[in-house]
Enzyme design. Structure first.
Site, mmCIF file in Angstrom:
data_model
loop_
_atom_site.group_PDB
_atom_site.id
_atom_site.type_symbol
_atom_site.label_atom_id
_atom_site.label_comp_id
_atom_site.label_asym_id
_atom_site.label_seq_id
_atom_site.Cartn_x
_atom_site.Cartn_y
_atom_site.Cartn_z
ATOM 1 N N ASN A 1 0.862 -1.187 0.000
ATOM 2 C CA ASN A 1 0.000 0.000 0.000
ATOM 3 C C ASN A 1 0.896 1.233 0.000
ATOM 4 O O ASN A 1 1.361 1.689 1.038
ATOM 5 C CB ASN A 1 -0.907 -0.015 1.230
ATOM 6 C CG ASN A 1 -1.946 -1.117 1.153
ATOM 7 O OD1 ASN A 1 -2.887 -1.043 0.377
ATOM 8 N ND2 ASN A 1 -1.747 -2.153 1.966
ATOM 9 N N GLU A 2 1.135 1.746 -1.197
ATOM 10 C CA GLU A 2 2.051 2.864 -1.370
ATOM 11 C C GLU A 2 1.423 4.173 -0.883
ATOM 12 O O GLU A 2 0.202 4.244 -0.662
ATOM 13 C CB GLU A 2 2.428 2.997 -2.852
ATOM 14 C CG GLU A 2 3.109 1.773 -3.444
ATOM 15 C CD GLU A 2 4.564 1.599 -3.004
ATOM 16 O OE1 GLU A 2 4.967 2.217 -1.997
ATOM 17 O OE2 GLU A 2 5.286 0.834 -3.664
ATOM 18 N N PRO A 3 2.234 5.218 -0.680
ATOM 19 C CA PRO A 3 1.668 6.518 -0.320
ATOM 20 C C PRO A 3 0.554 6.915 -1.281
ATOM 21 O O PRO A 3 0.680 6.755 -2.500
ATOM 22 C CB PRO A 3 2.875 7.456 -0.453
ATOM 23 C CG PRO A 3 4.049 6.589 -0.117
ATOM 24 C CD PRO A 3 3.709 5.245 -0.715
#
Length: 645
Positions: free
Chosen positions: A171-173
Site C-alpha cells: 500500500n504505497e503513499p
C-alpha cells in the site's frame, strides 16, 4: 553460540514505556534477534491459545528481510518446543505481478524456504497472492482472496514490515484507508529498494497484488517490524506524526491492538531516543550531556560556546543547567570533549602526552588490520585514514572479507574475458579454454538465469580482487599486506547469503592471529542495504571475543567506521580524522580504481550517486557539523567509534 553485535546507545535490552509523544505502542530492542524472539513468542501464544480452544489460528504474514528472523525463531519453536502449525491458516500480504511461484523473487518461494518447508503446516492452509493470474481475471481473484480471509474467520495476528516511504504490504503513499486487496503500481522508491534483489531496477516488476489497508486494519492484533536506521524517519512519522495517506503506516494509529517492534537504530528519531530529556528524567553522564548539548547547538544553529542559560531553560535542559551551574561550564566541557576527538594521527602521535587523545602514542609503529566487507569499503569509508596510517609509517594490512562478485555487471565480466581472448591471440598464446569459456558465457547471458555459473562468479571475483590490489598499490602498502578472505557465507551467487558459520569465524580469527594488530578497523555500517556489513561485523566481533584472552589482544583496540550509506551521529564520534582538499581528491582517485563499481553500480540502492560522491558528501557533512559547533573548519572528516571488547 555467537555473541551479539555491540550496542552503542543507551538501550541494552528493551525500552517499553508509555510515552506521550507516541501514538502507537512501541517496543525498542537492542537488536533484531531479541526483537524477533519476542514477536515469535507472541505469535506462538496466539497459535497455542486458539489451539487449546480447538479453533483454527489465522495468521497474516509478511515477506522481505524484516520477518526472516521471526520465521527462524518460529521454526526453532516448532522443532525444539513443539509449536505446531497443523491448525494454522496463513494469508500473505502481497506478491509481485507478474511473478511465477518458482521464481527466486517470488514470495511463494520466499515463504516456502523461510517457513513453510520447515514446519508442519498443511499444504492447503497457506495462501499467497498468485502473480500468474491473467489481468482480466485479477479483479475477481482479489475479491475471492478477501472472501477466503472472511471464511477463515478473519486474521488473528497480522505481521507487517514497513517500506522506506511508509508503505505497509504494498500500500504505497496515496493508498486510502478503505482500500482492499487489489493490483497496485509500485512507487519508484519501492522498486529502487528492491533493485538489490533483482540485480537492477529495470528488472523489478512495476506492479504487485497487495492486501488493502482496510483488510489489514481488520486484523485482531497487528505487529509491525522495522530494523535499521534507514527506517528511522518513517517510523518516527508513523508513531509520532499525523495520520496521513502519504505514510500509510500512520493509519495504524487508529487500530486498537497494534504494536511496533523495532531495533534501536530504527528508533533513532523517536523523541524518547533522540531527545530523552524531553520525556523523562535522565542520568546526566558525559555521553548524555554531549548528546544533549550537540543537539541543542545544531537545533539553534549556534556554536556550543555561544549557548546561554536561557537556551538550556527554553529547550527542556534546565536539569542539566542545575547540575552544572551555568551554560559556560557545560559548554566548555562538551567543547573540549569534541575537540579531543579530532586527530591527524589515527595511529597515535609519537612522543606526546596521549591522556586526552583518541589513540595511544605507543607503540610508535603499530600493526594495523583494516577489515573491508567488500573489496572497496576500505577506500570508500576510511580512505583518508588508510592513507594517513600508511604515510605515518604504520604496518597496515587490509583483509577483504568477501569476493564482492555479485556486484559486477555481466557486461563488465564479459569485457574482461574478451580481453583475455584477444590478449592471447595478440601474443600467440595458445588457450582454447579462454575462448570456450567466453562462448559459454555468451550463451549463458543470453538466457534467463537466476544465478551466475561458478566460472562467471570466479571471473567477477577476480575483477574485484584486481581493483582492490590496484587501490593498495595506490595507497602504498606491499602486496603481501592485502589479504583476500573470501568468507564462505557470501559465496551463494545470490543476494541472499548463508548464515554466518564457524568456517567464516575461523578465517577471521586466523588473519587476526597472523597480523597480531594493535589496531583493528571494522565496518560498523548496519545501514548497508544488503546486510553483508553486519554479517562481516558479527564475524569480527565473535573472532575478537574468542581471541581476547591471548596476550597480543591486550594491546589491540577496535575502531568502527561507517560505510557510504550513513555516518555516526556527532555525539557518538570518538575519533575524527580531518582531510585537506588534496587528501579528499586523493581518496577520490583511490575509489576510482574500482572501475566495476562506477557508472551504474549493480546494487545502487535508492541512492543514485556514485560511491565517491556519497563518501565525499558524508565526509564534508561531518566536517561541517564540527564547524557549526564552533570547532576548526576542515575540508572533510572521517569518523570512528571505538568498540571496547
Amino acid at each position: 553460540m555467537l555473541t551479539e553485535t555491540p550496542s552503542f546507545s543507551i538501550i541494552q535490552e528493551t525500552i517499553d514505556q508509555s510515552i506521550s509523544f507516541e501514538k502507537i505502542p512501541t517496543n525498542i530492542y537492542a537488536d533484531s534477534k531479541k526483537a524477533s524472539a519476542w514477536v515469535a513468542r507472541e505469535m506462538a501464544k496466539v497459535i497455542n491459545e486458539k489451539g487449546k480452544k480447538g479453533e483454527t489460528c489465522v495468521l497474516g504474514l509478511a515477506t522481505g528481510s524484516s520477518p526472516k528472523t521471526v520465521y527462524a525463531e518460529l521454526i526453532r519453536l516448532h522443532k525444539n518446543e513443539g509449536l505446531s502449525f497443523k491448525h494454522v491458516i496463513t494469508f500473505n500480504l502481497d506478491e509481485y505481478y507478474p511473478m511465477t511461484p518458482d521464481s527466486i523473487h517470488s514470495y511463494h518461494r520466499f515463504m516456502r524456504e523461510n517457513l513453510f518447508d520447515h514446519v508442519d503446516i498443511l499444504p492447503g492452509n497457506f495462501h499467497i497472492p498468485d502473480g500468474t493470474i491473467p489481468l482480466a481475471m485479477l479483479s475477481n481473484y482479489c475479491k475471492e482472496y478477501e472472501q477466503r480471509i472472511i471464511e477463515a474467520g478473519g486474521i488473528d495476528f497480522q505481521l507487517l514490515g514497513i517500506g522506506g516511504n511508509g508503505h505497509v504490504a504494498f500500500n504505497e503513499p496515496g493508498s486510502l484507508q478503505s482500500s482492499r486487496t487489489r493490483l497496485i503500481t509500485l512507487d519508484q522508491s519501492t522498486r529502487a529498494a528492491a533493485a538489490t534483489e533483482f540485480g537492477g531496477i529495470h528488472l523489478v516488476p512495476k506492479k504487485a497484488i497487495t492486501m488493502g489497508v482496510s483488510t489489514i486494519m481488520n486484523a485482531r492484533q497487528i505487529v509491525l517490524l522495522a530494523w535499521g536506521e534507514r527506517k528511522a524517519p518513517v517510523i518516527q512519522q508513523a508513531v509520532e506524526g499525523v495520520v496521513s495517506e502519504q505514510n500509510p503506516a500512520s493509519y495504524l494509529q487508529a487500530h486498537p491492538n497494534t504494536r511496533f517492534v523495532i531495533d534501536e537504530r530504527a528508533a533513532a528519531e523517536l523523541t524518547r531516543i533522540k531527545t530523552p530529556w524531553l520525556v523523562d528524567d535522565v542520568t546526566w553522564n558525559d555521553s548524555m550531556t554531549k548528546k544533549a548539548v550537540t543537539h541543542l547547538a545544531l537545533k539553534l544553529e549556534k556554536p556550543i560556546l555561544k549557548l546561554t542559560n536561557r537556551d538550556y531553560n527554553d529547550n527542556g535542559l534546565s536539569d542539566l543547567l542545575v547540575q552544572y551551574g551555568s551554560a559556560y561550564d557545560i559548554n566548555i566541557k562538551v567543547f573540549n570533549k569534541l575537540q579531543r576527538t579530532i586527530t591527524g594521527w589515527p595511529g597515535g602521535k609519537p612522543n606526546v602526552d596521549d591522556t586526552n587523545r583518541p589513540e595511544r602514542a605507543n607503540p610508535v609503529r603499530k600493526r594495523v588490520l583494516i577489515f573491508s566487507p567488500h573489496p572497496d569499503d576500505d577506500i570508500i569509508s576510511m580512505g583518508g585514514t588508510f592513507q594517513r596510517l600508511v604515510d605515518q609509517g604504520h604496518d597496515v594490512h587490509v583483509a577483504y572479507q568477501t569476493s564482492g562478485n555479485i556486484a559486477v555487471a555481466d557486461d563488465e565480466a564479459r569485457r574482461f574475458m574478451e580481453f583475455v581472448v584477444d590478449f592471447n591471440k595478440a601474443f600467440a598464446i595458445q588457450s582454447d579454454q579462454a575462448s570456450d569459456m567466453l562462448k559459454e558465457t555468451d550463451t549463458f547471458l543470453q538466457q534467463a538465469h537466476e544465478m551466475d555459473t561458478a566460472a562467471l562468479r570466479h571471473v567477477k571475483g577476480l575483477i574485484r580482487r584486481g581493483e582492490a590490489k590496484a587501490t593498495c598499490r595506490f595507497v602504498g602498502i606491499p602486496p603481501e599486506n592485502a589479504h583476500f578472505l573470501d568468507l564462505p557465507f557470501y559465496e551463494t551467487g545470490l543476494v541472499q547469503k548463508n548464515p554466518l558459520g564457524e568456517a567464516d569465524i575461523q578465517i577471521v580469527m586466523d588473519i587476526i592471529r597472523q597480523v597480531q594488530p594493535h589496531q583493528i578497523y571494522a565496518a560498523g555500517d548496519l545501514a548497508d542495504p544488503h546486510g553483508t556489513h553486519k554479517v562481516c561485523l558479527d564475524a569480527i566481533i565473535e573472532a575478537v571475543n574468542r581471541l581476547k584472552s591471548e596476550d597480543f589482544m591486550k594491546d589491540c583496540w577496535v575502531w568502527l567506521y561507517r560505510g557510504a550509506w550513513a555516518e555516526w551521529d556527532i555525539h557518538e564520534i570518538e575519533m575524527a580524522v580531518p582531510m585537506s582538499p588534496d587528501q579528499v581528491m586523493k581518496k577520490r582517485f583511490g575509489i576510482f580504481k574500482h572501475q566495476s563499481q562506477k557508472d551504474g553500480v549493480v546494487f545502487q540502492g535508492s541512492d543514485d550517486r556514485e560511491f565517491w560522491q556519497r563518501a565525499e558528501e558524508r565526509n564534508r557533512g561531518t566536517a561541517d557539523l564540527y564547524n557549526q559547533l564552533g570547532l576548526a573548519e576542515y575540508e572533510a572528516m572521517e569518523a570512528f567509534v571505538r568498540w571496547k571488547f
